[in-house]
Design a protein around this motif. Structure first.
Motif, mmCIF file in Angstrom:
data_model
loop_
_atom_site.group_PDB
_atom_site.id
_atom_site.type_symbol
_atom_site.label_atom_id
_atom_site.label_comp_id
_atom_site.label_asym_id
_atom_site.label_seq_id
_atom_site.Cartn_x
_atom_site.Cartn_y
_atom_site.Cartn_z
ATOM 1 N N GLN A 128 -3.158 0.357 -11.233
ATOM 2 C CA GLN A 128 -2.044 1.208 -10.804
ATOM 3 C C GLN A 128 -1.652 0.907 -9.354
ATOM 4 O O GLN A 128 -0.472 0.871 -9.022
ATOM 5 C CB GLN A 128 -2.411 2.681 -10.982
ATOM 6 N N ARG A 129 -2.642 0.649 -8.509
ATOM 7 C CA ARG A 129 -2.318 0.297 -7.124
ATOM 8 C C ARG A 129 -1.580 -1.033 -7.069
ATOM 9 O O ARG A 129 -0.603 -1.179 -6.320
ATOM 10 C CB ARG A 129 -3.578 0.227 -6.274
ATOM 11 N N LEU A 130 -2.028 -2.000 -7.850
ATOM 12 C CA LEU A 130 -1.342 -3.293 -7.881
ATOM 13 C C LEU A 130 0.106 -3.130 -8.346
ATOM 14 O O LEU A 130 1.014 -3.761 -7.798
ATOM 15 C CB LEU A 130 -2.086 -4.285 -8.770
ATOM 16 N N ALA A 131 0.316 -2.291 -9.353
ATOM 17 C CA ALA A 131 1.677 -2.039 -9.830
ATOM 18 C C ALA A 131 2.509 -1.381 -8.727
ATOM 19 O O ALA A 131 3.658 -1.766 -8.497
ATOM 20 C CB ALA A 131 1.658 -1.157 -11.074
ATOM 21 N N PHE A 132 1.934 -0.416 -8.022
ATOM 22 C CA PHE A 132 2.635 0.245 -6.917
ATOM 23 C C PHE A 132 3.007 -0.779 -5.847
ATOM 24 O O PHE A 132 4.142 -0.790 -5.341
ATOM 25 C CB PHE A 132 1.752 1.351 -6.322
ATOM 26 N N GLU A 133 2.054 -1.627 -5.492
ATOM 27 C CA GLU A 133 2.316 -2.630 -4.458
ATOM 28 C C GLU A 133 3.368 -3.632 -4.909
ATOM 29 O O GLU A 133 4.192 -4.072 -4.101
ATOM 30 C CB GLU A 133 1.017 -3.320 -4.057
ATOM 31 N N GLU A 134 3.359 -3.992 -6.174
ATOM 32 C CA GLU A 134 4.364 -4.916 -6.699
ATOM 33 C C GLU A 134 5.759 -4.284 -6.675
ATOM 34 O O GLU A 134 6.729 -4.906 -6.249
ATOM 35 C CB GLU A 134 3.995 -5.339 -8.125
ATOM 36 N N ILE A 135 5.838 -3.045 -7.117
ATOM 37 C CA ILE A 135 7.124 -2.355 -7.159
ATOM 38 C C ILE A 135 7.694 -2.175 -5.751
ATOM 39 O O ILE A 135 8.895 -2.314 -5.537
ATOM 40 C CB ILE A 135 6.976 -0.986 -7.872
ATOM 41 N N THR A 136 6.836 -1.880 -4.791
ATOM 42 C CA THR A 136 7.288 -1.579 -3.428
ATOM 43 C C THR A 136 7.121 -2.763 -2.477
ATOM 44 O O THR A 136 7.204 -2.588 -1.257
ATOM 45 C CB THR A 136 6.518 -0.360 -2.868
ATOM 46 N N ARG A 137 6.945 -3.947 -3.007
ATOM 47 C CA ARG A 137 6.650 -5.116 -2.160
ATOM 48 C C ARG A 137 7.735 -5.399 -1.125
ATOM 49 O O ARG A 137 7.444 -5.922 -0.055
ATOM 50 C CB ARG A 137 6.387 -6.343 -3.014
ATOM 51 N N ASP A 138 8.980 -5.043 -1.401
ATOM 52 C CA ASP A 138 10.062 -5.309 -0.455
ATOM 53 C C ASP A 138 10.344 -4.124 0.468
ATOM 54 O O ASP A 138 11.274 -4.175 1.268
ATOM 55 C CB ASP A 138 11.341 -5.688 -1.220
ATOM 56 N N TRP A 139 9.569 -3.074 0.347
ATOM 57 C CA TRP A 139 9.769 -1.896 1.186
ATOM 58 C C TRP A 139 9.085 -2.110 2.531
ATOM 59 O O TRP A 139 8.022 -2.738 2.604
ATOM 60 C CB TRP A 139 9.152 -0.663 0.556
ATOM 61 N N PRO A 140 9.626 -1.511 3.587
ATOM 62 C CA PRO A 140 8.891 -1.502 4.859
ATOM 63 C C PRO A 140 7.567 -0.755 4.666
ATOM 64 O O PRO A 140 7.497 0.216 3.895
ATOM 65 C CB PRO A 140 9.821 -0.738 5.813
ATOM 66 N N ALA A 141 6.534 -1.206 5.377
ATOM 67 C CA ALA A 141 5.192 -0.624 5.208
ATOM 68 C C ALA A 141 5.196 0.890 5.407
ATOM 69 O O ALA A 141 4.538 1.620 4.656
ATOM 70 C CB ALA A 141 4.208 -1.282 6.168
ATOM 71 N N GLU A 142 5.929 1.368 6.409
ATOM 72 C CA GLU A 142 5.944 2.809 6.676
ATOM 73 C C GLU A 142 6.580 3.579 5.517
ATOM 74 O O GLU A 142 6.119 4.663 5.155
ATOM 75 C CB GLU A 142 6.661 3.122 7.990
ATOM 76 N N GLU A 143 7.631 3.048 4.907
ATOM 77 C CA GLU A 143 8.252 3.716 3.757
ATOM 78 C C GLU A 143 7.293 3.754 2.574
ATOM 79 O O GLU A 143 7.214 4.759 1.860
ATOM 80 C CB GLU A 143 9.548 3.011 3.357
ATOM 81 N N ARG A 144 6.587 2.663 2.357
ATOM 82 C CA ARG A 144 5.608 2.602 1.263
ATOM 83 C C ARG A 144 4.537 3.676 1.449
ATOM 84 O O ARG A 144 4.217 4.422 0.525
ATOM 85 C CB ARG A 144 4.972 1.215 1.221
ATOM 86 N N LEU A 145 3.992 3.768 2.660
ATOM 87 C CA LEU A 145 2.944 4.757 2.929
ATOM 88 C C LEU A 145 3.495 6.181 2.880
ATOM 89 O O LEU A 145 2.831 7.093 2.378
ATOM 90 C CB LEU A 145 2.289 4.483 4.278
ATOM 91 N N GLN A 146 4.709 6.382 3.392
ATOM 92 C CA GLN A 146 5.304 7.717 3.352
ATOM 93 C C GLN A 146 5.531 8.165 1.910
ATOM 94 O O GLN A 146 5.249 9.312 1.556
ATOM 95 C CB GLN A 146 6.629 7.738 4.139
ATOM 96 N N PHE A 147 6.023 7.262 1.078
ATOM 97 C CA PHE A 147 6.224 7.604 -0.325
ATOM 98 C C PHE A 147 4.884 7.932 -0.987
ATOM 99 O O PHE A 147 4.777 8.915 -1.729
ATOM 100 C CB PHE A 147 6.911 6.456 -1.071
ATOM 101 N N ALA A 148 3.862 7.140 -0.700
ATOM 102 C CA ALA A 148 2.537 7.408 -1.268
ATOM 103 C C ALA A 148 2.030 8.771 -0.823
ATOM 104 O O ALA A 148 1.514 9.549 -1.638
ATOM 105 C CB ALA A 148 1.550 6.304 -0.872
ATOM 106 N N ARG A 149 2.174 9.080 0.465
ATOM 107 C CA ARG A 149 1.745 10.398 0.966
ATOM 108 C C ARG A 149 2.486 11.537 0.260
ATOM 109 O O ARG A 149 1.888 12.538 -0.127
ATOM 110 C CB ARG A 149 1.989 10.496 2.474
ATOM 111 N N LEU A 150 3.802 11.384 0.141
ATOM 112 C CA LEU A 150 4.601 12.444 -0.481
ATOM 113 C C LEU A 150 4.286 12.587 -1.967
ATOM 114 O O LEU A 150 4.251 13.707 -2.493
ATOM 115 C CB LEU A 150 6.089 12.174 -0.269
ATOM 116 N N LEU A 151 4.058 11.472 -2.655
ATOM 117 C CA LEU A 151 3.706 11.540 -4.069
ATOM 118 C C LEU A 151 2.366 12.249 -4.256
ATOM 119 O O LEU A 151 2.219 13.115 -5.128
ATOM 120 C CB LEU A 151 3.674 10.142 -4.682
#
Length: 170
Positions: A128-151
């Motif tokens: 699941q983490r690999l899928a998340f990283e693949e889906i968000t691979r083009d996102w800025p790191a801060e957006e990726r982490l913020q989305f993870a925190r909010l989810l």
């Protein structure tokens, strides 16, 4: 993590009220897309239906406050006890769970995750983490982490709300 059917039902009820009022803003359209988005998201991780079911059960048993029973699994999933029992039996047959006597009440049977079940759950989490990283691979790191925190916050708040509603007299 807990996925509450009750929360989804509440979201659908709110959606129905908004749709009958005739006023739907762009924000409402975005919020209305959450349910279908969660359905599509679940299908992103390449697993069999059986593995997805086992992962769900293992997460419920692991995250349960205190001792988890088949009835508790049924309640968490919003399904009949017979459905939960079949799902739990599949996990037991796979060696992922075992039934044990409750330490609080010896008349009750509780579910325990086996070392094999913990390893399977860890494997599912990695996928699941690999899928998340693949889906968000083009996102800025801060957006990726913020989305993870909010989810994670969303899921935790949903579980808290569900616990409150379960313990309130109604």
């Amino acid at each position: 993590m807990t996925y509450s059917i009750h929360i989804l039902n509440r979201m659908h009820a709110l959606y129905d009220v908004r749709m009958t009022s005739g006023a739907e803003s762009e924000d409402d359209a975005i919020l209305d897309g959450i349910g279908p988005a969660f359905s599509r998201l679940r299908r992103r991780v390449p697993t069999s239906r059986r593995d997805a079911s086992r992962n769900l059960i293992l997460n419920i048993v692991t995250a349960g406050d205190g001792e988890m029973t088949v009835g508790g699994v049924a309640e968490e999933l919003g399904v009949d006890q017979s459905v939960a029992s079949r799902m739990v039996s599949d996990c037991i047959a796979a060696g992922h769970l075992l039934r044990a006597a409750s330490q609080q009440d010896g008349r009750r049977t509780v579910l325990k995750v086996t070392p094999e079940g913990a390893a399977a759950r860890d494997g599912f989490a990695k996928a699941q983490r690999l899928a998340f990283e693949e889906i968000t691979r083009d996102w800025p790191a801060e957006e990726r982490l913020q989305f993870a925190r909010l989810l994670l916050r969303y899921v935790e708040d949903g579980a808290r709300l569900r616990r409150q509603e379960h313990h309130e007299p109604g």
